[in-house]
Structure formats: C-alpha cells, structure tokens
Design a protein around this motif. Structure first.
Motif, PDB file in Angstrom:
ATOM      1  N   ARG A   1       0.832  -1.197   0.000  1.00 32.32           N
ATOM      2  CA  ARG A   1       0.000   0.000   0.000  1.00 32.32           C
ATOM      3  C   ARG A   1       0.865   1.244   0.000  1.00 32.32           C
ATOM      4  N   GLU A   2       0.281   2.284  -0.556  1.00 31.60           N
ATOM      5  CA  GLU A   2       0.966   3.564  -0.611  1.00 31.60           C
ATOM      6  C   GLU A   2      -0.035   4.627  -0.171  1.00 31.60           C
ATOM      7  N   ALA A   3       0.414   5.490   0.723  1.00 29.79           N
ATOM      8  CA  ALA A   3      -0.461   6.540   1.233  1.00 29.79           C
ATOM      9  C   ALA A   3      -0.817   7.519   0.120  1.00 29.79           C
ATOM     10  N   GLU A   4      -2.087   7.895   0.129  1.00 33.54           N
ATOM     11  CA  GLU A   4      -2.578   8.917  -0.799  1.00 33.54           C
ATOM     12  C   GLU A   4      -3.516   9.798   0.016  1.00 33.54           C
ATOM     13  N   GLY A   5      -3.005  10.900   0.485  1.00 32.45           N
ATOM     14  CA  GLY A   5      -3.782  11.744   1.390  1.00 32.45           C
ATOM     15  C   GLY A   5      -3.967  11.014   2.711  1.00 32.45           C
ATOM     16  N   ARG A   6      -5.232  10.916   3.153  1.00 33.05           N
ATOM     17  CA  ARG A   6      -5.521  10.225   4.413  1.00 33.05           C
ATOM     18  C   ARG A   6      -5.844   8.745   4.192  1.00 33.05           C
ATOM     19  N   ALA A   7      -5.817   8.313   2.948  1.00 32.45           N
ATOM     20  CA  ALA A   7      -6.167   6.920   2.628  1.00 32.45           C
ATOM     21  C   ALA A   7      -4.955   6.214   2.007  1.00 32.45           C
ATOM     22  N   TYR A   8      -5.176   4.966   1.646  1.00 26.55           N
ATOM     23  CA  TYR A   8      -4.138   4.177   0.972  1.00 26.55           C
ATOM     24  C   TYR A   8      -4.652   3.698  -0.379  1.00 26.55           C
ATOM     25  N   ARG A   9      -3.708   3.444  -1.263  1.00 26.22           N
ATOM     26  CA  ARG A   9      -3.984   2.703  -2.501  1.00 26.22           C
ATOM     27  C   ARG A   9      -3.281   1.366  -2.337  1.00 26.22           C
ATOM     28  N   TYR A  10      -3.998   0.300  -2.638  1.00 26.82           N
ATOM     29  CA  TYR A  10      -3.485  -1.062  -2.469  1.00 26.82           C
ATOM     30  C   TYR A  10      -3.238  -1.692  -3.836  1.00 26.82           C
ATOM     31  N   GLU A  11      -2.164  -2.470  -3.912  1.00 28.11           N
ATOM     32  CA  GLU A  11      -1.788  -3.132  -5.161  1.00 28.11           C
ATOM     33  C   GLU A  11      -1.323  -4.550  -4.852  1.00 28.11           C
ATOM     34  N   ALA A  12      -1.695  -5.500  -5.696  1.00 32.19           N
ATOM     35  CA  ALA A  12      -1.312  -6.901  -5.496  1.00 32.19           C
ATOM     36  C   ALA A  12       0.202  -7.051  -5.567  1.00 32.19           C
ATOM     37  N   VAL A  13       0.724  -7.910  -4.702  1.00 32.49           N
ATOM     38  CA  VAL A  13       2.154  -8.198  -4.686  1.00 32.49           C
ATOM     39  C   VAL A  13       2.493  -9.235  -5.755  1.00 32.49           C
ATOM     40  N   SER A  14       1.580 -10.173  -5.998  1.00 32.11           N
ATOM     41  CA  SER A  14       1.790 -11.184  -7.038  1.00 32.11           C
ATOM     42  C   SER A  14       0.471 -11.424  -7.768  1.00 32.11           C
ATOM     43  N   THR A  15       0.516 -12.281  -8.754  1.00 32.20           N
ATOM     44  CA  THR A  15      -0.661 -12.530  -9.590  1.00 32.20           C
ATOM     45  C   THR A  15      -1.531 -13.646  -9.007  1.00 32.20           C
ATOM     46  N   ARG A  16      -2.755 -13.723  -9.512  1.00 38.33           N
ATOM     47  CA  ARG A  16      -3.649 -14.808  -9.119  1.00 38.33           C
ATOM     48  C   ARG A  16      -3.056 -16.144  -9.554  1.00 38.33           C
ATOM     49  N   ALA A  17      -2.399 -16.162 -10.711  1.00 32.72           N
ATOM     50  CA  ALA A  17      -1.772 -17.397 -11.202  1.00 32.72           C
ATOM     51  C   ALA A  17      -0.688 -17.861 -10.237  1.00 32.72           C
ATOM     52  N   ALA A  18       0.115 -16.934  -9.721  1.00 27.51           N
ATOM     53  CA  ALA A  18       1.167 -17.295  -8.766  1.00 27.51           C
ATOM     54  C   ALA A  18       0.552 -17.822  -7.473  1.00 27.51           C
ATOM     55  N   TYR A  19      -0.558 -17.232  -7.044  1.00 22.77           N
ATOM     56  CA  TYR A  19      -1.267 -17.693  -5.847  1.00 22.77           C
ATOM     57  C   TYR A  19      -1.776 -19.130  -6.060  1.00 22.77           C
ATOM     58  N   ALA A  20      -2.414 -19.376  -7.196  1.00 16.86           N
ATOM     59  CA  ALA A  20      -2.920 -20.719  -7.486  1.00 16.86           C
ATOM     60  C   ALA A  20      -1.772 -21.727  -7.549  1.00 16.86           C
ATOM     61  N   ALA A  21      -0.676 -21.339  -8.179  1.00 15.98           N
ATOM     62  CA  ALA A  21       0.476 -22.240  -8.279  1.00 15.98           C
ATOM     63  C   ALA A  21       1.034 -22.575  -6.901  1.00 15.98           C
ATOM     64  N   ALA A  22       1.098 -21.584  -6.018  1.00 20.41           N
ATOM     65  CA  ALA A  22       1.607 -21.829  -4.665  1.00 20.41           C
ATOM     66  C   ALA A  22       0.697 -22.785  -3.907  1.00 20.41           C
ATOM     67  N   LEU A  23      -0.618 -22.631  -4.070  1.00 21.10           N
ATOM     68  CA  LEU A  23      -1.554 -23.549  -3.413  1.00 21.10           C
ATOM     69  C   LEU A  23      -1.391 -24.976  -3.948  1.00 21.10           C
ATOM     70  N   MET A  24      -1.265 -25.104  -5.276  1.00 21.87           N
ATOM     71  CA  MET A  24      -1.085 -26.439  -5.869  1.00 21.87           C
ATOM     72  C   MET A  24       0.220 -27.062  -5.408  1.00 21.87           C
ATOM     73  N   ASN A  25       1.291 -26.265  -5.375  1.00 26.07           N
ATOM     74  CA  ASN A  25       2.582 -26.783  -4.944  1.00 26.07           C
ATOM     75  C   ASN A  25       2.534 -27.251  -3.495  1.00 26.07           C
ATOM     76  N   ASP A  26       1.868 -26.484  -2.647  1.00 25.51           N
ATOM     77  CA  ASP A  26       1.757 -26.861  -1.242  1.00 25.51           C
ATOM     78  C   ASP A  26       0.982 -28.168  -1.097  1.00 25.51           C
ATOM     79  N   ALA A  27      -0.139 -28.267  -1.792  1.00 22.69           N
ATOM     80  CA  ALA A  27      -0.951 -29.490  -1.708  1.00 22.69           C
ATOM     81  C   ALA A  27      -0.145 -30.687  -2.212  1.00 22.69           C
ATOM     82  N   TRP A  28       0.572 -30.502  -3.307  1.00 18.48           N
ATOM     83  CA  TRP A  28       1.352 -31.601  -3.884  1.00 18.48           C
ATOM     84  C   TRP A  28       2.480 -32.009  -2.952  1.00 18.48           C
ATOM     85  N   SER A  29       3.149 -31.037  -2.345  1.00 20.64           N
ATOM     86  CA  SER A  29       4.284 -31.364  -1.484  1.00 20.64           C
ATOM     87  C   SER A  29       3.853 -32.064  -0.190  1.00 20.64           C
TER      88      SER A  29
END
Length: 145
Positions: free
Chosen positions: A58-86
């Motif tokens: 997140r980055e401050a913008e006035g009194r609020a924040y703007r939020y941005e994803a750190v990684s992609t949905r594909a990377a999230y899905a891959a991490a879940l699959m890898n965890d289940a497989w391992s």
C-alpha cells in the motif's frame, strides 16, 4: 506457503487482481456492494489484513491508501497447488490423480506450460521415445514425405 484466502479476502483480491492497478478501499467497497451489503470499515480491515499477510502493498494517498497486489492470481494458485502436492506421501500418485481430474482443455494448457518451462532447446535435443513402432511424426515406410 500462503494459506488459502478466506471468502471475503478472495472477493477483495479478485478485484485487485482483475483491475491490475492500485485501488482504494472505496473502489473495492462500491464494487462489492453490487453483490452484498458490506461496510467500508470491513473492506478497510480486509485490505489491512491482506497487507499484513503480504498479499498487497500500500501507498499513502492523502488520508487513505492505494493497495496493489504483490503477485498474480496465477502465482497464488500455483503456490496452493505446490503446497498441496508437497504434502502428499506419494507425489507421483497425486499428480496422476490430479491429471485425471483435468478437462481436455486443462491438459492442453498443461502441455503448453511444460513446453514453455522446458524451452525450445529441450524439445529439439530430446531423443524420440522408443515405442517399438514408427516415430509418431514420421511417415510410414514406403510413404515418403
């Protein structure tokens, strides 16, 4: 390994991933309100929790924040699959079972992904498998190309 997102976390992250740009709590709130009744503070808390867990920056913008994803949905899905497989005591059997659940379209996507990961050199350098019959890419004897 990330733990799976909760239902509301997933609803919020789906928007962050889909829009693929920094978003405000208000933007996410207004979109979520098309599907459900939800408070601004709830969305703010969810985004703060996602920030604490490392899913968004997140980055401050006035009194609020703007939020941005750190990684992609594909990377999230891959991490879940890898965890289940391992976690399997028989990874090969787990893969066979997983491939058996796939649609034809998913299997084609898997083949494409393997080709991308292996790169062009590996397909050229790999010897043709010995099957006891003609090479699948060659013409039958007596039927030259």
């Amino acid at each position: 390994m990330p733990r799976p997102l909760g239902e509301l976390e997933d609803a919020v992250m789906t928007r962050v991933w889909k829009w693929n740009r920094p978003v405000t709590v208000r933007e996410v709130l207004e979109d979520l309100q098309q599907e459900r009744s939800i408070a601004y503070t709830t969305v703010m808390t969810v985004l703060d929790n996602l920030h604490q867990k490392g899913w968004v920056r997140r980055e401050a913008e006035g009194r609020a924040y703007r939020y941005e994803a750190v990684s992609t949905r594909a990377a999230y899905a891959a991490a879940l699959m890898n965890d289940a497989w391992s976690q399997s005591d028989n990874p090969a059997a787990a893969l066979v079972a997983f491939f058996g659940m796939m649609s034809d379209e998913q299997r084609l996507a898997l083949r494409d992904a393997v080709r991308i990961v292996e790169g062009p050199e590996s397909s050229e350098a790999a010897p043709a498998p010995e099957t006891g019959g003609p090479n699948p890419g060659s013409a039958p004897e007596g039927h030259g190309r």
